[in-house]
Every structure is written in structure tokens, then in C-alpha cells.
Design an enzyme around this catalytic site. Structure first.
Site, mmCIF file in Angstrom:
data_model
loop_
_atom_site.group_PDB
_atom_site.id
_atom_site.type_symbol
_atom_site.label_atom_id
_atom_site.label_comp_id
_atom_site.label_asym_id
_atom_site.label_seq_id
_atom_site.Cartn_x
_atom_site.Cartn_y
_atom_site.Cartn_z
ATOM 1 N N ASP A 112 0.845 -1.192 0.000
ATOM 2 C CA ASP A 112 0.000 0.000 0.000
ATOM 3 C C ASP A 112 0.885 1.249 0.000
ATOM 4 O O ASP A 112 1.651 1.464 0.941
ATOM 5 C CB ASP A 112 -0.903 -0.004 1.246
ATOM 6 C CG ASP A 112 -1.851 1.171 1.211
ATOM 7 O OD1 ASP A 112 -2.847 1.089 0.474
ATOM 8 O OD2 ASP A 112 -1.577 2.181 1.897
ATOM 9 N N TYR A 139 3.278 9.790 1.157
ATOM 10 C CA TYR A 139 4.178 9.113 2.102
ATOM 11 C C TYR A 139 5.654 9.379 1.748
ATOM 12 O O TYR A 139 6.554 8.967 2.487
ATOM 13 C CB TYR A 139 3.939 7.594 2.138
ATOM 14 C CG TYR A 139 2.522 7.164 2.436
ATOM 15 C CD1 TYR A 139 1.611 8.029 3.054
ATOM 16 C CD2 TYR A 139 2.070 5.890 2.109
ATOM 17 C CE1 TYR A 139 0.309 7.624 3.309
ATOM 18 C CE2 TYR A 139 0.775 5.484 2.369
ATOM 19 C CZ TYR A 139 -0.106 6.354 2.958
ATOM 20 O OH TYR A 139 -1.391 5.940 3.211
ATOM 21 N N LYS A 165 -2.460 6.275 -4.347
ATOM 22 C CA LYS A 165 -3.614 7.144 -4.067
ATOM 23 C C LYS A 165 -3.455 8.538 -4.667
ATOM 24 O O LYS A 165 -2.328 9.054 -4.761
ATOM 25 C CB LYS A 165 -3.800 7.254 -2.549
ATOM 26 C CG LYS A 165 -3.764 5.903 -1.851
ATOM 27 C CD LYS A 165 -4.079 5.950 -0.388
ATOM 28 C CE LYS A 165 -3.807 4.605 0.267
ATOM 29 N NZ LYS A 165 -2.441 4.457 0.777
ATOM 30 N N HIS A 216 -7.400 9.564 -2.053
ATOM 31 C CA HIS A 216 -6.826 9.382 -0.704
ATOM 32 C C HIS A 216 -7.724 9.912 0.416
ATOM 33 O O HIS A 216 -7.875 9.289 1.458
ATOM 34 C CB HIS A 216 -5.450 10.061 -0.652
ATOM 35 C CG HIS A 216 -4.561 9.511 0.420
ATOM 36 N ND1 HIS A 216 -3.198 9.517 0.336
ATOM 37 C CD2 HIS A 216 -4.842 8.927 1.607
ATOM 38 C CE1 HIS A 216 -2.684 8.962 1.428
ATOM 39 N NE2 HIS A 216 -3.670 8.607 2.214
#
Ligand code: A2P
Length: 325
Positions: A46, A51, A80, A113
Site C-alpha cells: 500500500d 508518504y 492514491k 486518498h
């Protein structure tokens, strides 16, 4: 041990039930962790551009695929659409940037997201802020963004599309206005935040659910602190009921928390960059919880949301902020 339990989407695509989360996994740790995770048998990863580690993830994936140790088809990669890109015209460009970083031609699942768009200064490479924090983009239109999600699906840039952090009303609006239904919803889900109504709603609509923060995401404490948010977060691995069930099975509390999610027919994406804990989290397919144990865990529901975006001050002003206060 490769995870051999799958969730099947409404379009027939299969997703390994257990995946690895990469949020709060810094670049320098994620390379080693991902190599170990793939070695251990993780196939579902994921990701998200927010990130800030898709580049290193891409390098690891490429090395595994190029060396012939794994095929692209064996992997299930999610990424996302980030909050500044909740604009119909941005979807394809932003997905292509993730694909370039991940060194892939397609992802398996592309999620919106969060339901709220946030203004971003491209030149400075940072969120636009005012006295209230980040500035919401009040023009966010889920139906228009979803059309662009359908377009990237049609172009083969992703195999499935879905949403994350959306509430029931927001999902229903997409269902009422879509050509392609969301295949998956990703939400915070653990024993203290079970979200039964939302999960039953998704089940009824044929939308699979992925649990993020399945272990309570202790790392959010660091984000909260950095944002000046003073909040006590629960330690799910220290709950008496969880510990006693763990002792009865010779398993760890984390394994009980994850097994409980998988037995509910959900997917879970625990994050770890620790070699032992990585392996431990995947090693949950050789035991079963009794009906009584499941009842005990179900009874822990306390509506405690860990990821309420308090660390992302300003987003609560958006009309599409998904959580009731
Ligand atoms: P670490 O990366 O050092 O293992 P979540 O997936 O709910 O966001 O939780 C992730 C947090 O839980 C991280 O702080 C991670 O730390 C920790 N964690 C992951 N797996 C385990 C485990 N099996 N036992 C204890 N802590 C864990």
C-alpha cells in the site's frame, strides 16, 4: 509464506488480504523493509505519494522484477490520488507521476486518498496556509473527480479504482453518479473503531474494505506532537482481552488484532519496518479465533479514531471533511 487469502473485487480482481503499509516509513528504512517483506511473502503493498517514498519503493520493485524473482502479475500495488490533486484535470498527470516513481506501467488499485481537496503551491512545493492551517479547496467535486478516475481505469493505468476516508453519504453520491462502482474503500479500522454501519453498507454495495491503522498506528503520536496536538493515543497491543487471547493461541497481540480483521472478510495493511514484526504480521494464517474470542473483540468497540487528521490542521474546515465532530 505467501499470503494465499484474497478479497475479490466487484470487477473480479483479487487482492491479497494482508498487505504492508508504507505510511511513516522513511526512505532509508523502507528499502530494507520492503526487501524483507517481499522475501517474507508480502505481495500487496500500500503506497501513496504523500508518504514521500514511492521512488525507493519503485527501485526495490524494479530490482525484484528485473532479477526474475517475482513477476509484475504476482504483485498487488495500491497508490492514491493526493489531496492537492482532487481536481478532474489533475488525476491522470498525478497518477502517471506515481507510476514513474514506482517504475510500473499500471497500479492494481488507485484510491482517492481523502475526500477533501487542499490548495497547494506548485512553485514552492508546499501546501498553501493561512491562520487556520492548510487552505481547503472549496471547489472539490467528487463526481467530477470520479469521472477522471474512471478515465484512468479505461486507459489501463490502474486495474481498479476506489476511495479512502470517505463516509457513507460520500460513497452513495459516487454510486448514484458513476459508470464504474468503487471496488474498495480504505478506512481506519481496528478493535476500538469498528465502523460497523459503514462496513455493512459497503458489504451491501459490493465494495471491499481495507483496514488501515489496524494496530492503532502509534506513529500518529509523533505527527500530532509535531503539529502541537496533545492527545493520548490508545495502545491496542496492551488491551487485557487482546493479550489474554494472544496468550491462549501462543501468538502476539498484533497477530490477534490482524487475524480478527481478516476473519471479518476485510483486508489489513499493517505498517512495519522491523524485520521480526514484518514476519510476525504475515504469520496469522495458521490459527483461528473462536466465536467467543471474536465476541470479546467485537465488544471492545469504543469509537476511538486515531487518524482524525488533527495533525493536518485546516482540513476540518472543508465541506467534505468526512468525520462528524
Ligand atoms: P515498527 O515499524 O517499528 O514495527 P499501524 O499499521 O496500525 O499503522 O501500526 C504501525 C505501528 O505499529 C508502527 O509503529 C509499527 O512499528 C508498529 N508495529 C507493527 N507491527 C507490530 C507488531 N507486530 N508488534 C508491535 N508493534 C508493531
Amino acid at each position: 509464506m505467501v499470503c494465499d487469502k484474497f478479497l475479490t473485487f466487484n470487477n473480479g480482481v483479487k487482492m491479497p488480504a494482508l498487505g504492508i503499509g508504507t505510511w511513516q516509513a522513511p526512505e532509508k528504512e523502507v528499502e530494507e523493509a520492503l526487501n524483507l517483506a517481499l522475501e517474507a511473502g508480502y505481495r500487496h503493498i500500500d503506497c501513496a505519494p504523500v508518504y514521500l517514498n514511492e521512488g525507493v519503493i519503485g527501485r526495490v520493485l524494479k530490482s525484484w522484477i528485473d532479477s526474475g524473482k517475482i513477476t509484475r502479475e504476482e504483485l498487488f500495488i495500491t497508490t492514491k490520488l493526493p489531496p492537492p490533486a482532487l481536481i478532474p484535470e489533475a488525476v491522470e498527470t498525478v497518477l502517471k507521476k506515481s507510476l514513474a516513481d514506482l517504475q510500473l506501467e499500471y497500479v492494481d488499485l488507485y484510491l482517492i486518498h481523502v475526500p477533501f481537496g487542499i490548495k497547494f503551491d506548485e512553485a514552492k512545493g508546499e501546501f498553501i496556509k493561512d491562520d487556520g492551517g492548510v487552505v481547503p479547496d472549496m471547489t472539490t467535486d467528487h463526481v467530477a473527480v470520479w469521472k477522471s478516475m474512471e478515465a484512468v481505469l479505461e486507459k489501463g493505468l490502474t486495474k481498479s479504482i476506489g476511495v479512502s476516508n470517505f463516509n457513507m453519504k460520500q460513497i452513495q453520491r459516487i454510486l448514484d453518479n458513476c459508470s464504474v462502482q468503487p471496488a474498495n474503500l480504505q478506512i481506519e479500522h481496528h478493535v476500538y473503531l469498528q465502523q460497523k454501519d459503514l462496513i455493512n453498507f459497503c458489504k451491501a454495495k459490493g465494495i471491499t474494505v481495507t483496514a488501515y491503522a489496524p494496530l492503532g498506528s502509534k506513529g500518529i503520536a509523533t505527527l500530532n506532537k509535531a503539529a502541537g496536538v496533545d492527545r493520548q493515543l490508545p495502545d491496542l497491543m496492551d488491551i487485557e482481552e487482546v493479550k489474554s487471547i494472544a496468550a491462549a493461541h501462543g501468538k502476539t497481540p498484533a497477530q490477534i488484532l490482524l487475524r480478527w480483521i481478516i476473519e471479518r472478510g476485510l483486508s489489513a495493511i499493517p505498517k512495519s519496518t522491523n524485520p521480526e514484526r514484518l514476519k510476525q504480521n504475515l504469520n496469522i494464517f495458521d490459527f483461528k479465533l473462536s466465536a467467543e474470542e471474536v465476541e470479546k473483540l467485537n465488544a471492545l468497540d469504543a469509537n476511538i479514531r486515531v487518524c482524525d487528521f488533527a495533525f493536518f490542521k485546516g482540513v476540518e474546515r472543508h465541506p467534505e471533511f468526512p468525520f462528524a465532530s
